[in-house]
Design a protein around this motif. Structure first.
Motif, PDB file in Angstrom:
ATOM      1  N   LEU A   1       0.825  -1.214   0.000  1.00 22.77           N
ATOM      2  CA  LEU A   1       0.000   0.000   0.000  1.00 22.77           C
ATOM      3  C   LEU A   1       0.861   1.266   0.000  1.00 22.77           C
ATOM      4  O   LEU A   1       0.554   2.235  -0.706  1.00 22.77           O
ATOM      5  CB  LEU A   1      -0.924   0.001   1.218  1.00 22.77           C
ATOM      6  N   PHE A   2       1.929   1.260   0.774  1.00 25.86           N
ATOM      7  CA  PHE A   2       2.831   2.417   0.787  1.00 25.86           C
ATOM      8  C   PHE A   2       3.476   2.617  -0.584  1.00 25.86           C
ATOM      9  O   PHE A   2       3.647   3.747  -1.050  1.00 25.86           O
ATOM     10  CB  PHE A   2       3.905   2.250   1.865  1.00 25.86           C
ATOM     11  N   GLU A   3       3.856   1.510  -1.234  1.00 27.54           N
ATOM     12  CA  GLU A   3       4.447   1.600  -2.575  1.00 27.54           C
ATOM     13  C   GLU A   3       3.454   2.194  -3.565  1.00 27.54           C
ATOM     14  O   GLU A   3       3.801   3.097  -4.351  1.00 27.54           O
ATOM     15  CB  GLU A   3       4.882   0.208  -3.034  1.00 27.54           C
ATOM     16  N   LEU A   4       2.211   1.716  -3.540  1.00 29.97           N
ATOM     17  CA  LEU A   4       1.187   2.230  -4.448  1.00 29.97           C
ATOM     18  C   LEU A   4       0.875   3.699  -4.145  1.00 29.97           C
ATOM     19  O   LEU A   4       0.691   4.510  -5.068  1.00 29.97           O
ATOM     20  CB  LEU A   4      -0.088   1.386  -4.327  1.00 29.97           C
ATOM     21  N   ALA A   5       0.825   4.037  -2.857  1.00 30.64           N
ATOM     22  CA  ALA A   5       0.527   5.418  -2.470  1.00 30.64           C
ATOM     23  C   ALA A   5       1.615   6.365  -2.944  1.00 30.64           C
ATOM     24  O   ALA A   5       1.329   7.467  -3.452  1.00 30.64           O
ATOM     25  CB  ALA A   5       0.371   5.507  -0.957  1.00 30.64           C
ATOM     26  N   ARG A   6       2.879   5.966  -2.809  1.00 31.55           N
ATOM     27  CA  ARG A   6       3.986   6.833  -3.224  1.00 31.55           C
ATOM     28  C   ARG A   6       4.121   6.905  -4.738  1.00 31.55           C
ATOM     29  O   ARG A   6       4.653   7.878  -5.268  1.00 31.55           O
ATOM     30  CB  ARG A   6       5.282   6.336  -2.583  1.00 31.55           C
ATOM     31  N   ASP A   7       3.641   5.858  -5.429  1.00 27.31           N
ATOM     32  CA  ASP A   7       3.608   5.934  -6.897  1.00 27.31           C
ATOM     33  C   ASP A   7       2.619   6.997  -7.359  1.00 27.31           C
ATOM     34  O   ASP A   7       2.836   7.685  -8.360  1.00 27.31           O
ATOM     35  CB  ASP A   7       3.219   4.581  -7.497  1.00 27.31           C
TER      36      ASP A   7
ATOM     37  N   LEU B   1       6.683  -2.132  13.381  1.00 27.14           N
ATOM     38  CA  LEU B   1       7.453  -2.885  12.387  1.00 27.14           C
ATOM     39  C   LEU B   1       8.863  -3.177  12.892  1.00 27.14           C
ATOM     40  O   LEU B   1       9.400  -4.270  12.684  1.00 27.14           O
ATOM     41  CB  LEU B   1       7.522  -2.109  11.065  1.00 27.14           C
ATOM     42  N   ASN B   2       9.454  -2.209  13.556  1.00 26.18           N
ATOM     43  CA  ASN B   2      10.802  -2.396  14.103  1.00 26.18           C
ATOM     44  C   ASN B   2      10.803  -3.486  15.177  1.00 26.18           C
ATOM     45  O   ASN B   2      11.725  -4.306  15.249  1.00 26.18           O
ATOM     46  CB  ASN B   2      11.307  -1.076  14.689  1.00 26.18           C
ATOM     47  N   ALA B   3       9.747  -3.508  15.998  1.00 27.48           N
ATOM     48  CA  ALA B   3       9.642  -4.541  17.036  1.00 27.48           C
ATOM     49  C   ALA B   3       9.551  -5.933  16.423  1.00 27.48           C
ATOM     50  O   ALA B   3      10.148  -6.897  16.922  1.00 27.48           O
ATOM     51  CB  ALA B   3       8.417  -4.269  17.907  1.00 27.48           C
ATOM     52  N   LEU B   4       8.829  -6.056  15.309  1.00 26.95           N
ATOM     53  CA  LEU B   4       8.688  -7.353  14.643  1.00 26.95           C
ATOM     54  C   LEU B   4       9.977  -7.728  13.898  1.00 26.95           C
ATOM     55  O   LEU B   4      10.299  -8.915  13.774  1.00 26.95           O
ATOM     56  CB  LEU B   4       7.512  -7.309  13.664  1.00 26.95           C
ATOM     57  N   ALA B   5      10.698  -6.728  13.409  1.00 28.21           N
ATOM     58  CA  ALA B   5      11.956  -6.993  12.702  1.00 28.21           C
ATOM     59  C   ALA B   5      13.068  -7.420  13.652  1.00 28.21           C
ATOM     60  O   ALA B   5      14.078  -7.987  13.220  1.00 28.21           O
ATOM     61  CB  ALA B   5      12.391  -5.746  11.929  1.00 28.21           C
ATOM     62  N   THR B   6      12.881  -7.158  14.948  1.00 31.94           N
ATOM     63  CA  THR B   6      13.889  -7.529  15.957  1.00 31.94           C
ATOM     64  C   THR B   6      13.265  -8.387  17.055  1.00 31.94           C
ATOM     65  O   THR B   6      13.731  -8.380  18.186  1.00 31.94           O
ATOM     66  CB  THR B   6      14.498  -6.262  16.582  1.00 31.94           C
ATOM     67  N   ASP B   7      12.205  -9.101  16.718  1.00 29.46           N
ATOM     68  CA  ASP B   7      11.419  -9.867  17.703  1.00 29.46           C
ATOM     69  C   ASP B   7      12.269 -10.904  18.435  1.00 29.46           C
ATOM     70  O   ASP B   7      12.953 -11.704  17.813  1.00 29.46           O
ATOM     71  CB  ASP B   7      10.262 -10.564  16.973  1.00 29.46           C
ATOM     72  N   CYS B   8      12.224 -10.866  19.753  1.00 30.45           N
ATOM     73  CA  CYS B   8      12.969 -11.840  20.569  1.00 30.45           C
ATOM     74  C   CYS B   8      12.063 -12.563  21.567  1.00 30.45           C
ATOM     75  O   CYS B   8      12.549 -13.130  22.552  1.00 30.45           O
ATOM     76  CB  CYS B   8      14.093 -11.129  21.327  1.00 30.45           C
ATOM     77  N   ASN B   9      10.747 -12.544  21.333  1.00 36.88           N
ATOM     78  CA  ASN B   9       9.817 -13.197  22.266  1.00 36.88           C
ATOM     79  C   ASN B   9      10.134 -14.686  22.388  1.00 36.88           C
ATOM     80  O   ASN B   9      10.177 -15.408  21.387  1.00 36.88           O
ATOM     81  CB  ASN B   9       8.368 -13.030  21.791  1.00 36.88           C
TER      82      ASN B   9
ATOM     83  N   ALA C   1      10.716  -0.210   3.536  1.00 37.57           N
ATOM     84  CA  ALA C   1       9.739   0.308   2.566  1.00 37.57           C
ATOM     85  C   ALA C   1       8.874   1.399   3.177  1.00 37.57           C
ATOM     86  O   ALA C   1       8.567   2.403   2.525  1.00 37.57           O
ATOM     87  CB  ALA C   1       8.860  -0.834   2.046  1.00 37.57           C
ATOM     88  N   VAL C   2       8.480   1.227   4.432  1.00 35.66           N
ATOM     89  CA  VAL C   2       7.594   2.191   5.093  1.00 35.66           C
ATOM     90  C   VAL C   2       8.374   3.384   5.628  1.00 35.66           C
ATOM     91  O   VAL C   2       7.964   4.531   5.486  1.00 35.66           O
ATOM     92  CB  VAL C   2       6.824   1.501   6.246  1.00 35.66           C
ATOM     93  N   GLU C   3       9.528   3.099   6.214  1.00 33.73           N
ATOM     94  CA  GLU C   3      10.280   4.133   6.927  1.00 33.73           C
ATOM     95  C   GLU C   3      10.963   5.118   5.985  1.00 33.73           C
ATOM     96  O   GLU C   3      10.858   6.332   6.139  1.00 33.73           O
ATOM     97  CB  GLU C   3      11.332   3.464   7.821  1.00 33.73           C
ATOM     98  N   VAL C   4      11.683   4.600   5.004  1.00 36.06           N
ATOM     99  CA  VAL C   4      12.473   5.482   4.141  1.00 36.06           C
ATOM    100  C   VAL C   4      12.103   5.357   2.660  1.00 36.06           C
ATOM    101  O   VAL C   4      12.731   5.996   1.820  1.00 36.06           O
ATOM    102  CB  VAL C   4      13.983   5.197   4.312  1.00 36.06           C
TER     103      VAL C   4
END
Length: 429
Positions: free
Chosen positions: A271-277, A294-302, A323-326
């Motif tokens: 969705l972010f890709e389509l929106a920025r297009d 997203l950062n929490a899921l990218a570094t998930d240690c549960n 994709a979302v951040e930058v």
């Protein structure tokens, strides 16, 4: 095992000129269906039957499968559906299928209505492969008009078999992409998917709804099909969808199901890709909060999550976060098939490729080479034609492949043994 010397049997014959085929992919898939084993002997293997005879035998078996889809035995019908699925996934059968389109459609309709569980699942997948074979046009549109109401009834029926609903959720999405001729109907189908996956949203008080794994898989399939149809929406439709769903989709990131979390993350990135297009200056109100999730899921240690789930999740969410951040460029991947290659360089292209690959499996490379519709979707141009002599020169024998694979295996084993020895030394020290 069959040597894959398949021609474009139907979309135009060119004598001894045929598309360069991915031999291994076809062999691997066909080997799962014993019904094709009788056609193993072809001329270049020293068999008595000529290629034309092998082709006639193959078509005879396909006709037998079609006849068996109306058998009284559910097991026989199931086997026939699986046989047709394997054939359509590994060959181009446009002419053969076109001549029997209505018969096959009637069989799929009957199996969807009267079958149970696995039979319905196989029939739904076969419907999708039928549309992929026929391509975008009147024939696939007529097939879809017959089956769409049945798909939607099964999808909306809470008492229907969950396996059937899962399969229908996936098939309805791709059939709509291939065969739907009205963009308003595309939007209507998307609403059917929304009615399912939105039930997995966390509640406003932050608690997750109690959903069993099978139902969660249904919601995940619905979300992925919904995301697939986003790729063909108009700009005005996309703007409405952004306003309505983008603020709520992050709730799915808190799901207990890793597949749902990953599907939600990839859909948000899409969705972010389509929106920025559409608008390079696009901004999202809850951007900071989303990036934190997203950062929490990218570094998930549960600790309560399985290691394999965490590994898979972290890999995906690192790309989603970028994709979302930058607005980082998509981490491209190159697909090689025959003498050609294709780059998956966007979330749109990835979602489309994954959707087709789910149905044709290891036959994807063959379809990328020879299926005119799929080549058109990925802008590959008309199929490349290579004469028999060139194709023979490019192929290596099975024995040579075996020697190469054996040497590579021995090299890997030696390298790993040395690495393990080093780890043992460090541990002891």
């Amino acid at each position: 095992i069959r040597r894959a010397k398949d021609r474009l049997d139907n979309c135009g014959q060119h004598g001894n000129v045929q598309p360069f085929s991915d031999e291994d992919a076809s062999i691997e898939t066909l080997s799962h269906c014993s019904s094709f084993s009788d056609t193993a002997s072809v001329a270049d293997e020293g068999g008595e039957a000529s290629e034309d005879t092998a082709q006639e035998d193959f078509q005879y078996k396909l006709k037998g499968f079609i006849d068996s889809t109306v058998d009284k035995s559910a097991k026989t019908r199931q086997g026939a559906l699986d046989g047709l699925k394997t054939a359509m996934a590994t060959r181009i059968l446009c002419e053969f299928i076109s001549e029997r389109r209505m018969t096959i459609t009637d069989s799929i309709e009957r199996c969807l209505k009267k079958g149970k569980g696995e039979e319905q699942r196989a029939a739904a997948s076969l419907a999708c492969l039928l549309c992929i074979q026929l391509g975008s046009g009147i024939e696939s549109e007529e097939v879809f008009k017959t089956l769409k109401p049945i798909f939607k009834n099964i999808l909306a029926d809470g008492s229907a078999n969950l396996q059937a609903r899962q399969a229908v959720a996936t098939s309805l999405g791709l059939c709509t992409l291939v065969a739907e001729d009205d963009i308003l109907d595309v939007h209507s189908t998307m609403e059917c998917f929304e009615n399912l996956f939105t039930r997995s949203y966390t509640r406003k008080d932050g608690t997750c709804p109690l959903i069993n794994p099978q139902t969660s898989q249904l919601h995940t399939n619905a979300l992925l099909s919904w995301a697939l149809l986003l790729t063909i929406c108009t700009a005005s439709q996309l703007k409405d969808i952004m306003c309505k769903h983008l603020p709520k989709l992050p709730r799915l990131l808190e799901s207990e199901d890793v597949n749902m979390r990953i599907a939600a993350g990839e859909t948000i990135a899409l969705l972010f890709e389509l929106a920025r297009d559409m608008d390079s200056e696009f901004e999202f109100d809850d951007w900071d909060e989303l990036c934190d999730k997203l950062n929490a899921l990218a570094t998930d240690c549960n600790k309560h999550r399985a290691k394999t789930d965490k590994r898979k999740q972290r890999s995906v969410f690192r790309d989603v976060l970028k994709a979302v951040e930058v607005g980082a460029d998509f981490q491209s991947e190159t697909i090689r098939f025959g003498t050609e290659r294709m780059t998956i360089d966007s979330w749109v292209r990835k979602r489309t490729y994954d959707a087709f690959r789910e149905f044709v499996g290891s036959g994807m490379n063959y379809h990328l080479q020879a299926n005119e519709f799929i080549r058109d979707v990925f802008e590959l141009g008309p199929p490349m034609l290579v004469d028999s002599a060139t194709m023979k020169a490019m192929k290596i024998s099975r024995f040579e492949r075996h020697l190469h694979n054996s040497a590579a295996f021995k090299a890997r084993t030696k390298a790993r043994s040395k690495f393990r020895d080093k780890r043992v030394d460090v541990g002891e020290f």
